[in-house]
Design an enzyme around this catalytic site. Structure first.
Site, PDB file in Angstrom:
ATOM      1  N   PHE A  87      57.141  -6.093 -10.133  1.00  0.00           N
ATOM      2  CA  PHE A  87      56.141  -5.639  -9.171  1.00  0.00           C
ATOM      3  C   PHE A  87      56.725  -4.510  -8.336  1.00  0.00           C
ATOM      4  CE2 PHE A  87      53.466  -5.677  -5.443  1.00  0.00           C
ATOM      5  CZ  PHE A  87      52.206  -5.825  -6.000  1.00  0.00           C
ATOM      6  N   VAL A  88      56.040  -3.365  -8.350  1.00  0.00           N
ATOM      7  CA  VAL A  88      56.568  -2.198  -7.643  1.00  0.00           C
ATOM      8  C   VAL A  88      55.629  -1.751  -6.524  1.00  0.00           C
ATOM      9  CG1 VAL A  88      57.936  -1.341  -9.580  1.00  0.00           C
ATOM     10  CG2 VAL A  88      55.542  -0.635  -9.365  1.00  0.00           C
ATOM     11  N   GLY A 109      45.275   2.654  -4.541  1.00  0.00           N
ATOM     12  CA  GLY A 109      46.619   2.906  -5.056  1.00  0.00           C
ATOM     13  C   GLY A 109      46.896   4.307  -5.578  1.00  0.00           C
ATOM     14  N   GLU A 138      44.634   6.720 -12.243  1.00  0.00           N
ATOM     15  CA  GLU A 138      44.998   5.341 -11.882  1.00  0.00           C
ATOM     16  C   GLU A 138      46.461   5.292 -11.439  1.00  0.00           C
ATOM     17  OE1 GLU A 138      44.409   2.355 -11.193  1.00  0.00           O
ATOM     18  OE2 GLU A 138      43.136   1.305 -12.622  1.00  0.00           O
ATOM     19  N   ASP A 139      46.794   4.341 -10.585  1.00  0.00           N
ATOM     20  CA  ASP A 139      48.185   4.181 -10.184  1.00  0.00           C
ATOM     21  C   ASP A 139      49.006   3.498 -11.283  1.00  0.00           C
ATOM     22  OD1 ASP A 139      46.874   1.743  -9.863  1.00  0.00           O
ATOM     23  OD2 ASP A 139      47.626   1.346  -7.856  1.00  0.00           O
ATOM     24  N   ASP A 147      48.469  -2.473 -15.954  1.00  0.00           N
ATOM     25  CA  ASP A 147      49.251  -3.700 -16.072  1.00  0.00           C
ATOM     26  C   ASP A 147      48.706  -4.464 -17.299  1.00  0.00           C
ATOM     27  OD1 ASP A 147      50.988  -5.735 -15.271  1.00  0.00           O
ATOM     28  OD2 ASP A 147      49.647  -6.536 -13.771  1.00  0.00           O
ATOM     29  N   LYS A 173      52.889  -0.827 -17.529  1.00  0.00           N
ATOM     30  CA  LYS A 173      53.735  -1.981 -17.867  1.00  0.00           C
ATOM     31  C   LYS A 173      53.296  -2.496 -19.229  1.00  0.00           C
ATOM     32  CE  LYS A 173      54.179  -3.826 -13.205  1.00  0.00           C
ATOM     33  NZ  LYS A 173      53.757  -4.941 -12.357  1.00  0.00           N
ATOM     34  N   ARG A 204      52.725   1.778   1.122  1.00  0.00           N
ATOM     35  CA  ARG A 204      52.081   2.891   0.415  1.00  0.00           C
ATOM     36  C   ARG A 204      52.686   4.229   0.817  1.00  0.00           C
ATOM     37  NH1 ARG A 204      47.329   0.852  -2.036  1.00  0.00           N
ATOM     38  NH2 ARG A 204      46.240  -0.745  -0.853  1.00  0.00           N
ATOM     39  N   ASP A 256      50.874  -0.730  -2.980  1.00  0.00           N
ATOM     40  CA  ASP A 256      51.126  -1.610  -1.837  1.00  0.00           C
ATOM     41  C   ASP A 256      51.538  -3.018  -2.231  1.00  0.00           C
ATOM     42  OD1 ASP A 256      48.552  -2.461  -2.874  1.00  0.00           O
ATOM     43  OD2 ASP A 256      48.346  -3.608  -1.025  1.00  0.00           O
TER      44      ASP A 256
HETATM   45  P1  5GP Z   1      45.371  -4.588 -14.629  1.00  0.00           P
HETATM   46  O1  5GP Z   1      43.893  -4.874 -14.721  1.00  0.00           O
HETATM   47  O2  5GP Z   1      45.834  -3.499 -15.536  1.00  0.00           O
HETATM   48  O3  5GP Z   1      46.153  -5.856 -14.838  1.00  0.00           O
HETATM   49  O4  5GP Z   1      45.637  -4.227 -13.121  1.00  0.00           O
HETATM   50  C1  5GP Z   1      45.888  -2.970 -12.636  1.00  0.00           C
HETATM   51  C2  5GP Z   1      45.906  -3.020 -11.125  1.00  0.00           C
HETATM   52  O5  5GP Z   1      46.760  -4.079 -10.663  1.00  0.00           O
HETATM   53  C3  5GP Z   1      46.514  -1.754 -10.548  1.00  0.00           C
HETATM   54  O6  5GP Z   1      45.528  -0.754 -10.324  1.00  0.00           O
HETATM   55  C4  5GP Z   1      47.163  -2.259  -9.263  1.00  0.00           C
HETATM   56  O7  5GP Z   1      46.207  -2.266  -8.219  1.00  0.00           O
HETATM   57  C5  5GP Z   1      47.560  -3.686  -9.565  1.00  0.00           C
HETATM   58  N1  5GP Z   1      48.978  -3.782  -9.963  1.00  0.00           N
HETATM   59  C6  5GP Z   1      49.473  -4.129 -11.167  1.00  0.00           C
HETATM   60  N2  5GP Z   1      50.825  -4.111 -11.184  1.00  0.00           N
HETATM   61  C7  5GP Z   1      51.204  -3.736  -9.944  1.00  0.00           C
HETATM   62  C8  5GP Z   1      52.500  -3.503  -9.327  1.00  0.00           C
HETATM   63  O8  5GP Z   1      53.583  -3.635  -9.911  1.00  0.00           O
HETATM   64  N3  5GP Z   1      52.477  -3.109  -8.026  1.00  0.00           N
HETATM   65  C9  5GP Z   1      51.320  -2.943  -7.311  1.00  0.00           C
HETATM   66  N4  5GP Z   1      51.437  -2.564  -6.048  1.00  0.00           N
HETATM   67  N5  5GP Z   1      50.097  -3.140  -7.861  1.00  0.00           N
HETATM   68  C10 5GP Z   1      50.047  -3.526  -9.160  1.00  0.00           C
END
Ligand code: 5GP
Length: 188
Positions: A152-153, A43, A98-99, A102, A130, A165, A159
């Site tokens: 969700f973006v 990402g 990081e992208d 969440d 987020k 992407r 992706d």
């Molecule tokens: P976390 O462990 O913080 O819940 O997860 C982070 C990962 O979840 C990100 O690196 C990404 O791969 C995925 N993710 C979380 N929210 C989104 C979203 O809105 N869109 C996309 N494409 N991936 C997300």
């Protein structure tokens, strides 16, 4: 190609402005030092490519691929390293790119794993955050692009089922594209 867009959340111009600003801050903070920029695949690849072109200190790059979800759509909190770094980070100034953050579980575990390798310093740069979804409370994002609502973006490296992407902006998909009712035709 535009049929799938429900709403553009962050435009190409806004992304360019923010990435430039982040690059300038990082340059100021690491002036006189050398950086190891660690991108989290897949990402972050587009964000990282743009970011490093705005950083004006000597740097090298490395990549890691991790999976926090397994087969689930919710974060399990267990980070599986699918591809580890190629080079050691001991005594290096490490900046993780990081992208999106969440729940924060992925980043928390990733930071713990990297910290055991004794870098000189360890900071995080994330494009999106987020806050509403956060489970991990004491997680510091040193450089952040945008706080976004709980939606969700996709686009700009992010992706859904490996698609979208390549879009140069961040957007919300039309709901029928999640449900798989409206598929983008495959070109053979
Ligand atoms: P976390 O462990 O913080 O819940 O997860 C982070 C990962 O979840 C990100 O690196 C990404 O791969 C995925 N993710 C979380 N929210 C989104 C979203 O809105 N869109 C996309 N494409 N991936 C997300």
């Amino acid at each position: 190609m535009e049929d799938c867009i429900e709403r553009i959340l962050i435009s190409q111009e806004e992304l360019e402005r923010k990435v430039k600003e982040l690059g300038e801050r990082i340059t100021r903070d690491y002036w006189g030092k050398e950086l190891r920029v660690v991108g989290i695949l897949r990402g972050a690849f587009i964000f990282m490519a743009d970011l490093v072109r705005n950083i004006r200190v000597p740097l090298s790059v490395d990549f890691m691929s991790i999976s926090s979800y397994g087969e689930e759509s919710e974060s399990s909190g267990i980070v599986r390293i699918l591809k580890d770094l190629d080079k050691p980070i001991t005594h290096k100034h490490v900046l993780v790119v990081e992208d999106i953050v969440d729940t924060g579980l992925t980043l928390k575990h990733l930071k713990e794993v990297l910290a055991t390798r004794e870098p000189a310093s360890l900071r995080v740069c994330a494009l999106l955050n987020k806050e509403e979804r956060r489970i991990v409370r004491d997680l510091e994002i040193d450089y952040l692009g945008f706080n976004i609502p709980n939606q969700f973006v996709v686009g700009y490296g992010l992706d859904f089922a490996e698609r979208y992407r390549n879009y140069p902006f961040i957007f919300v998909l039309k709901p029928e594209y999640y449900r798989g009712e409206a598929r983008v035709p495959e070109k053979e």
